[in-house]
Design a protein around this motif. Structure first.
Motif, PDB file in Angstrom:
ATOM      1  N   ILE A 130       0.802  -1.222   0.000  1.00  0.00           N
ATOM      2  CA  ILE A 130       0.000   0.000   0.000  1.00  0.00           C
ATOM      3  C   ILE A 130       0.840   1.280   0.000  1.00  0.00           C
ATOM      4  CG2 ILE A 130      -0.337   0.308   2.515  1.00  0.00           C
ATOM      5  CD1 ILE A 130      -3.428   0.319   0.597  1.00  0.00           C
ATOM      6  N   SER A 131       2.026   1.231   0.622  1.00  0.00           N
ATOM      7  CA  SER A 131       2.802   2.473   0.743  1.00  0.00           C
ATOM      8  C   SER A 131       4.006   2.516  -0.195  1.00  0.00           C
ATOM      9  CB  SER A 131       3.245   2.661   2.198  1.00  0.00           C
ATOM     10  OG  SER A 131       3.920   1.508   2.629  1.00  0.00           O
ATOM     11  N   VAL A 132       4.052   1.593  -1.164  1.00  0.00           N
ATOM     12  CA  VAL A 132       5.149   1.599  -2.139  1.00  0.00           C
ATOM     13  C   VAL A 132       5.054   2.863  -3.002  1.00  0.00           C
ATOM     14  CG1 VAL A 132       6.095   0.407  -4.166  1.00  0.00           C
ATOM     15  CG2 VAL A 132       5.374  -0.912  -2.182  1.00  0.00           C
ATOM     16  N   ASP A 133       6.171   3.545  -3.166  1.00  0.00           N
ATOM     17  CA  ASP A 133       6.202   4.814  -3.915  1.00  0.00           C
ATOM     18  C   ASP A 133       6.443   4.549  -5.397  1.00  0.00           C
ATOM     19  OD1 ASP A 133       6.506   7.361  -4.903  1.00  0.00           O
ATOM     20  OD2 ASP A 133       8.437   7.718  -3.938  1.00  0.00           O
ATOM     21  N   LEU A 134       5.406   4.778  -6.203  1.00  0.00           N
ATOM     22  CA  LEU A 134       5.523   4.580  -7.657  1.00  0.00           C
ATOM     23  C   LEU A 134       5.449   5.919  -8.400  1.00  0.00           C
ATOM     24  CD1 LEU A 134       3.347   1.399  -8.326  1.00  0.00           C
ATOM     25  CD2 LEU A 134       5.792   1.549  -7.941  1.00  0.00           C
ATOM     26  N   SER A 135       5.772   7.016  -7.713  1.00  0.00           N
ATOM     27  CA  SER A 135       5.538   8.339  -8.307  1.00  0.00           C
ATOM     28  C   SER A 135       6.235   8.526  -9.652  1.00  0.00           C
ATOM     29  CB  SER A 135       5.915   9.452  -7.329  1.00  0.00           C
ATOM     30  OG  SER A 135       7.194   9.233  -6.792  1.00  0.00           O
ATOM     31  N   SER A 136       7.443   7.985  -9.814  1.00  0.00           N
ATOM     32  CA  SER A 136       8.144   8.172 -11.099  1.00  0.00           C
ATOM     33  C   SER A 136       7.446   7.388 -12.217  1.00  0.00           C
ATOM     34  CB  SER A 136       9.611   7.755 -10.991  1.00  0.00           C
ATOM     35  OG  SER A 136       9.703   6.372 -10.742  1.00  0.00           O
ATOM     36  N   ILE A 137       6.848   6.248 -11.872  1.00  0.00           N
ATOM     37  CA  ILE A 137       6.122   5.455 -12.867  1.00  0.00           C
ATOM     38  C   ILE A 137       4.773   6.105 -13.176  1.00  0.00           C
ATOM     39  CG2 ILE A 137       5.141   3.181 -13.391  1.00  0.00           C
ATOM     40  CD1 ILE A 137       7.401   1.951 -11.719  1.00  0.00           C
ATOM     41  N   TYR A 138       4.097   6.604 -12.133  1.00  0.00           N
ATOM     42  CA  TYR A 138       2.857   7.358 -12.381  1.00  0.00           C
ATOM     43  C   TYR A 138       3.120   8.487 -13.386  1.00  0.00           C
ATOM     44  CZ  TYR A 138       0.852   5.420  -7.973  1.00  0.00           C
ATOM     45  OH  TYR A 138       0.368   4.610  -6.967  1.00  0.00           O
ATOM     46  N   ALA A 139       4.228   9.191 -13.183  1.00  0.00           N
ATOM     47  CA  ALA A 139       4.539  10.346 -14.046  1.00  0.00           C
ATOM     48  C   ALA A 139       4.680   9.926 -15.504  1.00  0.00           C
ATOM     49  CB  ALA A 139       5.808  11.041 -13.553  1.00  0.00           C
ATOM     50  N   GLN A 140       5.340   8.790 -15.740  1.00  0.00           N
ATOM     51  CA  GLN A 140       5.507   8.267 -17.105  1.00  0.00           C
ATOM     52  C   GLN A 140       4.146   7.993 -17.748  1.00  0.00           C
ATOM     53  OE1 GLN A 140       8.061   7.465 -19.142  1.00  0.00           O
ATOM     54  NE2 GLN A 140       9.891   7.166 -17.901  1.00  0.00           N
ATOM     55  N   PHE A 141       3.222   7.490 -16.933  1.00  0.00           N
ATOM     56  CA  PHE A 141       1.898   7.092 -17.423  1.00  0.00           C
ATOM     57  C   PHE A 141       1.010   8.321 -17.653  1.00  0.00           C
ATOM     58  CE2 PHE A 141      -2.457   5.351 -16.262  1.00  0.00           C
ATOM     59  CZ  PHE A 141      -2.596   4.495 -17.348  1.00  0.00           C
ATOM     60  N   VAL A 142       0.843   9.141 -16.627  1.00  0.00           N
ATOM     61  CA  VAL A 142      -0.129  10.242 -16.739  1.00  0.00           C
ATOM     62  C   VAL A 142       0.325  11.326 -17.706  1.00  0.00           C
ATOM     63  CG1 VAL A 142      -1.120   9.805 -14.454  1.00  0.00           C
ATOM     64  CG2 VAL A 142       0.674  11.538 -14.701  1.00  0.00           C
ATOM     65  N   SER A 143       1.635  11.443 -17.927  1.00  0.00           N
ATOM     66  CA  SER A 143       2.119  12.463 -18.885  1.00  0.00           C
ATOM     67  C   SER A 143       1.641  12.154 -20.303  1.00  0.00           C
ATOM     68  CB  SER A 143       3.645  12.532 -18.868  1.00  0.00           C
ATOM     69  OG  SER A 143       4.199  11.330 -19.369  1.00  0.00           O
ATOM     70  N   ARG A 144       1.206  10.918 -20.528  1.00  0.00           N
ATOM     71  CA  ARG A 144       0.749  10.503 -21.860  1.00  0.00           C
ATOM     72  C   ARG A 144      -0.785  10.489 -21.974  1.00  0.00           C
ATOM     73  NH1 ARG A 144       5.734   7.847 -21.035  1.00  0.00           N
ATOM     74  NH2 ARG A 144       6.949   7.622 -22.961  1.00  0.00           N
ATOM     75  N   LEU A 145      -1.486  10.899 -20.915  1.00  0.00           N
ATOM     76  CA  LEU A 145      -2.952  10.839 -20.902  1.00  0.00           C
ATOM     77  C   LEU A 145      -3.567  12.208 -21.162  1.00  0.00           C
ATOM     78  CD1 LEU A 145      -3.577   8.691 -17.681  1.00  0.00           C
ATOM     79  CD2 LEU A 145      -3.868   7.932 -20.049  1.00  0.00           C
ATOM     80  N   PRO A 146      -4.757  12.248 -21.793  1.00  0.00           N
ATOM     81  CA  PRO A 146      -5.485  13.513 -21.865  1.00  0.00           C
ATOM     82  C   PRO A 146      -5.973  13.921 -20.465  1.00  0.00           C
ATOM     83  CG  PRO A 146      -6.810  11.725 -22.783  1.00  0.00           C
ATOM     84  CD  PRO A 146      -5.467  11.142 -22.462  1.00  0.00           C
ATOM     85  N   ASP A 147      -6.299  15.205 -20.293  1.00  0.00           N
ATOM     86  CA  ASP A 147      -6.646  15.729 -18.971  1.00  0.00           C
ATOM     87  C   ASP A 147      -7.794  15.001 -18.287  1.00  0.00           C
ATOM     88  OD1 ASP A 147      -4.635  17.485 -19.186  1.00  0.00           O
ATOM     89  OD2 ASP A 147      -5.861  19.206 -19.751  1.00  0.00           O
ATOM     90  N   SER A 148      -8.856  14.712 -19.019  1.00  0.00           N
ATOM     91  CA  SER A 148     -10.033  14.107 -18.373  1.00  0.00           C
ATOM     92  C   SER A 148     -10.094  12.610 -18.677  1.00  0.00           C
ATOM     93  CB  SER A 148     -11.299  14.787 -18.879  1.00  0.00           C
ATOM     94  OG  SER A 148     -11.338  14.668 -20.301  1.00  0.00           O
ATOM     95  N   ALA A 149      -8.940  11.968 -18.639  1.00  0.00           N
ATOM     96  CA  ALA A 149      -8.841  10.563 -19.059  1.00  0.00           C
ATOM     97  C   ALA A 149      -9.665   9.627 -18.182  1.00  0.00           C
ATOM     98  CB  ALA A 149      -7.382  10.121 -19.033  1.00  0.00           C
ATOM     99  N   ARG A 150     -10.129   8.551 -18.807  1.00  0.00           N
ATOM    100  CA  ARG A 150     -10.724   7.433 -18.075  1.00  0.00           C
ATOM    101  C   ARG A 150      -9.687   6.313 -18.035  1.00  0.00           C
ATOM    102  NH1 ARG A 150     -15.359   5.339 -16.086  1.00  0.00           N
ATOM    103  NH2 ARG A 150     -16.666   7.066 -16.783  1.00  0.00           N
ATOM    104  N   ILE A 151      -9.417   5.832 -16.839  1.00  0.00           N
ATOM    105  CA  ILE A 151      -8.378   4.816 -16.605  1.00  0.00           C
ATOM    106  C   ILE A 151      -9.020   3.544 -16.053  1.00  0.00           C
ATOM    107  CG2 ILE A 151      -6.357   4.224 -15.182  1.00  0.00           C
ATOM    108  CD1 ILE A 151      -5.746   7.270 -15.056  1.00  0.00           C
ATOM    109  N   LEU A 152      -8.532   2.404 -16.498  1.00  0.00           N
ATOM    110  CA  LEU A 152      -8.870   1.127 -15.873  1.00  0.00           C
ATOM    111  C   LEU A 152      -7.662   0.663 -15.069  1.00  0.00           C
ATOM    112  CD1 LEU A 152     -10.555  -1.475 -15.438  1.00  0.00           C
ATOM    113  CD2 LEU A 152      -9.584  -2.343 -17.588  1.00  0.00           C
ATOM    114  N   ASP A 153      -7.842   0.495 -13.751  1.00  0.00           N
ATOM    115  CA  ASP A 153      -6.811  -0.114 -12.910  1.00  0.00           C
ATOM    116  C   ASP A 153      -7.110  -1.606 -12.902  1.00  0.00           C
ATOM    117  OD1 ASP A 153      -4.881  -0.821 -11.101  1.00  0.00           O
ATOM    118  OD2 ASP A 153      -5.519   0.558  -9.522  1.00  0.00           O
ATOM    119  N   PHE A 154      -6.335  -2.331 -13.698  1.00  0.00           N
ATOM    120  CA  PHE A 154      -6.641  -3.715 -14.085  1.00  0.00           C
ATOM    121  C   PHE A 154      -5.831  -4.677 -13.218  1.00  0.00           C
ATOM    122  CE2 PHE A 154      -6.781  -6.736 -17.982  1.00  0.00           C
ATOM    123  CZ  PHE A 154      -8.087  -7.100 -17.725  1.00  0.00           C
ATOM    124  N   GLY A 155      -6.493  -5.253 -12.200  1.00  0.00           N
ATOM    125  CA  GLY A 155      -5.761  -6.012 -11.191  1.00  0.00           C
ATOM    126  C   GLY A 155      -5.268  -5.032 -10.150  1.00  0.00           C
TER     127      GLY A 155
END
Length: 197
Positions: A22-47
């Protein structure tokens, strides 16, 4: 492969799994992902596991659907993230052009190669035009049971070969990281961002 056995593992160890991730820091990976998304994106957290990533994406203002194969994890993730979590197997994904991004962090690595191919096809179909997938696998060539769960490990070459068989998406970025959990730094992970073509 035994999907039921892997899901049974997560149902039995749900609380410990949540506490360990729960407390694992994935901020650098989040940044890679969200920088490629449109502002009002719909995301599926799959698993979605603990719901950690769902909660983060919601906090950033994205629309998020979360799903997991473990009923126990669905309940815990729903409590933590504050949204209902859909109980479903990866193979049950039947959405068409619904998501701008699919986040499959350390999740689809529990599928056999044949199932992974089918599920990747379904994931690509569920993406809107030029949508993206983030996914991660333990780095290596192992496939089989480990610690009570089924795993398929990947290298750059083995994943590229799999994606060629699937079609419909290209690798936009890939990088290797060390495991972010305490005491697990020697374990390597292959991180991938795929773009629907």
């Amino acid at each position: 492969m035994n999907t039921a056995k892997t899901i049974d593992y997560y149902n039995k160890h749900a609380q410990a799994f949540v506490e360990g991730t729960i407390s694992v820091d994935l901020s650098s990976i989040y940044a890679q992902f969200v920088s490629r998304l449109p502002d009002s994106a719909r995301i599926l957290d799959f698993g979605c596991g603990s719901g950690r990533d769902t909660k983060y994406f919601l906090s950033q203002g994205y629309m998020v659907d979360a799903a997991d194969g473990s009923q126990e994890l669905c309940a815990l993730a729903g409590q933590y993230a504050g949204i209902p979590v859909r109980h479903m197997l990866f193979q049950d994904l039947n959405d068409v052009q619904r998501y701008d991004g699919i986040w499959a962090c350390s999740s689809i690595l529990h599928l056999s190669r044949a199932d992974l191919k089918v599920v990747l096809e379904k994931m690509i179909r569920a993406l809107r035009e030029r949508g993206i997938i983030y996914t991660s696998f333990k780095y290596g060539t192992f496939e089989g049971e480990r610690n009570g769960r089924y795993f398929i490990d990947m290298t750059e070459d083995s994943f590229a070969e799999l994606l060629r068989d699937v079609g419909g998406a290209v690798i936009e970025a890939q990088w290797i990281t060390s495991d972010a959990r305490p005491g697990r730094g020697e374990e390597k992970w292959l991180n991938l961002i795929l773009r629907k073509q």
